[in-house]
Design an enzyme around this catalytic site. Sequence first.
Site, short mmCIF file in Angstrom:
data_model
loop_
_atom_site.label_atom_id
_atom_site.label_comp_id
_atom_site.label_asym_id
_atom_site.label_seq_id
_atom_site.Cartn_x
_atom_site.Cartn_y
_atom_site.Cartn_z
N ASP A 34 -80.11 -8.37 4.12
CA ASP A 34 -80.57 -8.89 2.83
C ASP A 34 -79.73 -8.21 1.73
OD1 ASP A 34 -82.11 -9.57 0.59
OD2 ASP A 34 -83.97 -9.54 1.69
N ARG B 115 -94.76 -10.72 14.01
CA ARG B 115 -93.51 -10.42 14.70
C ARG B 115 -93.41 -11.16 16.03
NH1 ARG B 115 -90.89 -5.95 12.22
NH2 ARG B 115 -92.26 -4.35 11.39
N PHE C 84 -88.96 -15.73 1.73
CA PHE C 84 -89.53 -14.71 2.61
C PHE C 84 -89.84 -15.33 3.96
CE2 PHE C 84 -92.65 -11.83 4.36
CZ PHE C 84 -92.12 -10.59 4.02
C1 PRP Z 1 -85.51 -5.20 7.59
C2 PRP Z 1 -84.42 -5.70 8.50
C3 PRP Z 1 -83.23 -4.88 8.09
C4 PRP Z 1 -83.47 -4.63 6.62
C5 PRP Z 1 -82.64 -5.57 5.80
O1 PRP Z 1 -86.10 -4.08 8.15
O2 PRP Z 1 -84.73 -5.53 9.86
O3 PRP Z 1 -83.16 -3.66 8.80
O4 PRP Z 1 -84.86 -4.89 6.37
O5 PRP Z 1 -82.83 -5.35 4.43
P1 PRP Z 1 -81.69 -4.84 3.47
O6 PRP Z 1 -80.41 -5.59 3.82
O7 PRP Z 1 -82.21 -5.24 2.10
O8 PRP Z 1 -81.54 -3.37 3.62
P2 PRP Z 1 -87.46 -3.41 7.60
O9 PRP Z 1 -87.11 -2.27 6.70
O10 PRP Z 1 -88.34 -4.50 7.03
O11 PRP Z 1 -88.09 -2.80 8.92
P3 PRP Z 1 -88.53 -3.52 10.29
O12 PRP Z 1 -87.26 -3.96 10.97
O13 PRP Z 1 -89.22 -2.44 11.04
O14 PRP Z 1 -89.43 -4.68 9.94
#
Ligand code: PRP
Length: 175
Positions: free
Chosen positions: A102, A164, A151
């Site tokens: 993201d 999930r 989202f």
């Molecule tokens: C999500 C996803 C990435 C990150 C991307 O993980 O899996 O690791 O966010 O976002 P960014 O590019 O803005 O940094 P999250 O922190 O939601 O944890 P999770 O995988 O445990 O759900």
Amino acid sequence: MFEPEMKILYTRETIATEVRRLAAEISTEFSGEEVLMICVLKGSFLFFADLVREITIPVVVDFVRVASYGSETQSSGIVEIRKDVELSLKNQNVIIVEDIIDSGYTIETLYHRLQQRSPKVLKVCTLIDKSRRREVDFTPDYVGVSMEDGFIVGYGLDLDERYRNLCEIYLVENA
Ligand code: PRP
């Protein structure tokens, strides 16, 4: 409790097609060699499990847990490794596997930390690329699908740790 209104964005079939394509790309690029695939927990766990099973060259697996601070929908840029990779990356063909990129803060931080461990090659594979939301300059090597804003949940992705386990990816319309 918040009741999300969810609409299917990517079906099981679409996901499976992209997973097979990515696995074929990786298998071809590293033909005759071994790859060390790293699952970024938690979101990547289903994508990772499906991807490694479609790869036709030797694979070893490891897991990393990264926490990024911020709100539910926006990363702050502060990223911390909560559970480190256990295998040595030295001289290995390493592929980091993400469910989604993201802002790019998480993968950029992880990439540079792992690059310091002298892998032979370090690549990044993501199922979903939200490239227009990027706040840092980072381009993954393998991309399943690209999407704009919105989202999403399912197939590893959560809303407050729920959804999930869904087999499809859904857009939350009232997020
Ligand atoms: C999500 C996803 C990435 C990150 C991307 O993980 O899996 O690791 O966010 O976002 P960014 O590019 O803005 O940094 P999250 O922190 O939601 O944890 P999770 O995988 O445990 O759900």
